[in-house]
Design a protein around this motif. Structure first.
Motif, PDB file in Angstrom:
ATOM      1  N   VAL A  52       0.766  -1.148  -0.052  1.00 23.05           N
ATOM      2  CA  VAL A  52       0.096  -0.112  -0.185  1.00 23.05           C
ATOM      3  C   VAL A  52       0.905   1.099   0.074  1.00 23.05           C
ATOM      4  O   VAL A  52       1.839   1.335   0.950  1.00 23.05           O
ATOM      5  N   SER A  53       0.502   2.325  -0.847  1.00 24.84           N
ATOM      6  CA  SER A  53       1.338   3.498  -0.895  1.00 24.84           C
ATOM      7  C   SER A  53       0.509   4.737  -0.648  1.00 24.84           C
ATOM      8  O   SER A  53       1.006   5.643  -0.175  1.00 24.84           O
ATOM      9  N   VAL A  54      -0.713   4.549  -0.629  1.00 25.40           N
ATOM     10  CA  VAL A  54      -1.845   5.801  -0.593  1.00 25.40           C
ATOM     11  C   VAL A  54      -3.102   5.162   0.209  1.00 25.40           C
ATOM     12  O   VAL A  54      -3.351   3.936  -0.157  1.00 25.40           O
ATOM     13  N   ILE A  55      -3.512   5.816   1.152  1.00 25.43           N
ATOM     14  CA  ILE A  55      -4.936   5.519   1.774  1.00 25.43           C
ATOM     15  C   ILE A  55      -5.937   6.545   1.466  1.00 25.43           C
ATOM     16  O   ILE A  55      -5.560   7.904   1.816  1.00 25.43           O
ATOM     17  N   ILE A  56      -7.092   6.314   0.923  1.00 23.37           N
ATOM     18  CA  ILE A  56      -8.010   6.929   0.949  1.00 23.37           C
ATOM     19  C   ILE A  56      -9.072   7.043   2.192  1.00 23.37           C
ATOM     20  O   ILE A  56      -9.558   5.747   2.248  1.00 23.37           O
ATOM     21  N   LEU A  57      -9.609   7.944   3.045  1.00 23.36           N
ATOM     22  CA  LEU A  57     -10.119   7.741   4.180  1.00 23.36           C
ATOM     23  C   LEU A  57     -11.543   8.306   3.992  1.00 23.36           C
ATOM     24  O   LEU A  57     -11.718   9.638   3.462  1.00 23.36           O
ATOM     25  N   LYS A  58     -12.640   7.564   3.981  1.00 20.89           N
ATOM     26  CA  LYS A  58     -14.200   8.218   3.563  1.00 20.89           C
ATOM     27  C   LYS A  58     -15.144   7.669   4.465  1.00 20.89           C
ATOM     28  O   LYS A  58     -14.644   6.750   5.469  1.00 20.89           O
ATOM     29  N   SER A  59     -16.551   8.019   4.339  1.00 20.75           N
ATOM     30  CA  SER A  59     -17.166   7.735   5.412  1.00 20.75           C
ATOM     31  C   SER A  59     -18.716   7.314   4.602  1.00 20.75           C
ATOM     32  O   SER A  59     -18.722   7.701   3.421  1.00 20.75           O
ATOM     33  N   GLU A  60     -19.558   6.683   5.197  1.00 21.05           N
ATOM     34  CA  GLU A  60     -21.049   5.970   4.271  1.00 21.05           C
ATOM     35  C   GLU A  60     -21.755   7.342   4.060  1.00 21.05           C
ATOM     36  O   GLU A  60     -21.774   8.560   5.039  1.00 21.05           O
ATOM     37  N   GLY A  61     -22.619   7.187   3.360  1.00 20.89           N
ATOM     38  CA  GLY A  61     -23.842   8.215   3.101  1.00 20.89           C
ATOM     39  C   GLY A  61     -23.244   9.533   2.100  1.00 20.89           C
ATOM     40  O   GLY A  61     -22.127   9.425   1.636  1.00 20.89           O
ATOM     41  N   ASN A  62     -24.245  10.287   2.056  1.00 23.25           N
ATOM     42  CA  ASN A  62     -23.981  11.353   1.283  1.00 23.25           C
ATOM     43  C   ASN A  62     -24.069  12.820   1.926  1.00 23.25           C
ATOM     44  O   ASN A  62     -23.445  13.862   1.288  1.00 23.25           O
ATOM     45  N   ARG A  63     -24.557  13.056   3.299  1.00 22.15           N
ATOM     46  CA  ARG A  63     -24.721  14.094   3.860  1.00 22.15           C
ATOM     47  C   ARG A  63     -23.907  14.548   4.946  1.00 22.15           C
ATOM     48  O   ARG A  63     -23.603  15.729   5.281  1.00 22.15           O
ATOM     49  N   VAL A  64     -23.369  13.451   5.625  1.00 22.89           N
ATOM     50  CA  VAL A  64     -22.467  13.943   6.791  1.00 22.89           C
ATOM     51  C   VAL A  64     -21.302  12.881   6.868  1.00 22.89           C
ATOM     52  O   VAL A  64     -21.220  11.957   6.469  1.00 22.89           O
ATOM     53  N   PHE A  65     -20.137  13.624   6.905  1.00 25.05           N
ATOM     54  CA  PHE A  65     -18.847  12.670   7.028  1.00 25.05           C
ATOM     55  C   PHE A  65     -18.652  12.392   8.230  1.00 25.05           C
ATOM     56  O   PHE A  65     -18.617  11.044   8.326  1.00 25.05           O
ATOM     57  N   CYS A  66     -18.850  12.952   9.243  1.00 20.48           N
ATOM     58  CA  CYS A  66     -18.671  12.510  10.579  1.00 20.48           C
ATOM     59  C   CYS A  66     -19.009  13.491  11.726  1.00 20.48           C
ATOM     60  O   CYS A  66     -18.929  14.693  11.750  1.00 20.48           O
ATOM     61  N   SER A  67     -20.033  13.237  12.682  1.00 18.42           N
ATOM     62  CA  SER A  67     -20.508  13.861  13.625  1.00 18.42           C
ATOM     63  C   SER A  67     -19.758  13.968  14.938  1.00 18.42           C
ATOM     64  O   SER A  67     -20.307  14.252  16.032  1.00 18.42           O
ATOM     65  N   GLY A  68     -18.439  13.215  14.967  1.00 19.23           N
ATOM     66  CA  GLY A  68     -17.795  13.107  16.090  1.00 19.23           C
ATOM     67  C   GLY A  68     -18.014  12.048  17.298  1.00 19.23           C
ATOM     68  O   GLY A  68     -18.620  10.946  16.857  1.00 19.23           O
ATOM     69  N   ALA A  69     -17.909  12.386  18.347  1.00 21.41           N
ATOM     70  CA  ALA A  69     -18.045  11.273  19.377  1.00 21.41           C
ATOM     71  C   ALA A  69     -19.349  10.766  19.669  1.00 21.41           C
ATOM     72  O   ALA A  69     -20.403  11.670  19.415  1.00 21.41           O
ATOM     73  N   SER A  70     -19.625   9.615  19.894  1.00 24.04           N
ATOM     74  CA  SER A  70     -20.956   9.082  20.544  1.00 24.04           C
ATOM     75  C   SER A  70     -21.587   9.602  21.465  1.00 24.04           C
ATOM     76  O   SER A  70     -20.866   9.447  22.674  1.00 24.04           O
ATOM     77  N   PHE A  71     -22.771  10.340  21.393  1.00 24.04           N
ATOM     78  CA  PHE A  71     -23.335  11.006  22.629  1.00 24.04           C
ATOM     79  C   PHE A  71     -23.543   9.955  23.440  1.00 24.04           C
ATOM     80  O   PHE A  71     -23.818   9.978  24.797  1.00 24.04           O
ATOM     81  N   ASP A  72     -24.473   8.776  23.028  1.00 24.83           N
ATOM     82  CA  ASP A  72     -24.773   7.741  23.786  1.00 24.83           C
ATOM     83  C   ASP A  72     -23.719   7.384  24.840  1.00 24.83           C
ATOM     84  O   ASP A  72     -23.793   6.857  25.973  1.00 24.83           O
TER      85      ASP A  72
END
Length: 254
Positions: A52-72
């Motif tokens: 591996v020479s390069v990593i792509i980091l992504k998330s699921e879905g279309n509207r939100v990349f990441c909302s941070g820590a789990s409130f629960d």
């Protein structure tokens, strides 16, 4: 396994020397601790992968990349030790990204809050869409972006970081984030994957040793993060137990 962890996902796919890591969670791609640990372990594993020479980091879905820590999970913290342990998850992830031998390309398709902004900041090159607004909401819930602050400040500067932090109820536009340096490229959502993949292909065609040396140069001067981020986790772990934080988290959940 609790329901939060059962619903979390992490998948890695490979195309030639490019590894694409995708994380997801039904609650706006938030991070329960176990998902943080899984992503950290995956980054460390790919760092050691000679294919591996390069990593792509992504998330699921279309509207939100990441909302941070789990409130629960934050509401389940009962003492300072547990609080420190939870926020150390973000510290370990940011350090794994910083120490990774491979360049990490962030693919940001939507909004990011709190820890999500920290993860973006720890990427080496970031593509984002016009929908990718950002916010540091931590003060509004009785804590602060202490763990991710070094990463955010390194990317956009202390002044812009403070501007975000002290207005925790205000979104900053994707254009603002691009102008401040959080994003490397701003593009239409329809072209995001094409641009990310084209860039990753070009990057992966370069000398792996040169890429590795460049990665070290990019992160020069951050060696103290190993201890600093854990100290910041202790501060946050204590604050999340306050009455203010408890009430605010419950209100946010509602």
């Amino acid at each position: 396994m609790n329901l939060e962890n059962a619903n979390a996902s992490l998948e890695t796919s490979f195309q030639n020397t490019i590894a694409t890591v995708q994380f997801g969670h039904p609650a706006s791609n938030s991070f329960p601790r176990q998902l943080l640990d899984r992503l950290t372990a995956e980054i460390n594993l790919l760092s050691r992968n000679e294919n591996v020479s390069v990593i792509i980091l992504k998330s699921e879905g279309n509207r939100v990349f990441c909302s941070g820590a789990s409130f629960d999970e934050l509401l389940q913290v009962e003492n300072e030790e547990q609080g420190t342990e939870f926020f150390s998850g973000f510290a370990h992830l940011l350090n794994a990204m910083r120490n990774c031998n491979k360049l990490i390309i962030g693919r940001v398709q939507g909004k990011a809050v709190g820890g999500g902004v920290g993860i973006i900041s720890a990427c080496d090159y970031v593509f984002a869409t016009l929908l990718s607004d950002v916010k540091l909401s931590e003060l509004a819930i009785g804590i602060g972006p202490f763990v991710i602050e070094p990463a955010v400040s390194r990317k956009i500067g202390k002044t812009a970081m403070a501007e975000m932090t002290l207005a925790p109820d205000q979104w900053k536009s994707a254009k603002w984030a691009f102008e401040k340096g959080l994003y490397s490229v701003l593009c239409d959502a329809a072209n995001l994957d094409l641009e990310v993949n084209d860039f990753a292909q070009k990057l992966s065609s370069y000398n792996p040793e040169a890429l590795f040396e460049m990665k070290k140069i990019i992160w020069e001067g951050t060696e103290q993060w190993e201890s600093i981020l854990i100290e910041r986790a202790k501060i946050t772990g204590k604050l999340v137990l306050s009455d203010f934080a408890r009430k605010a988290l419950i209100q946010f959940k509602k």
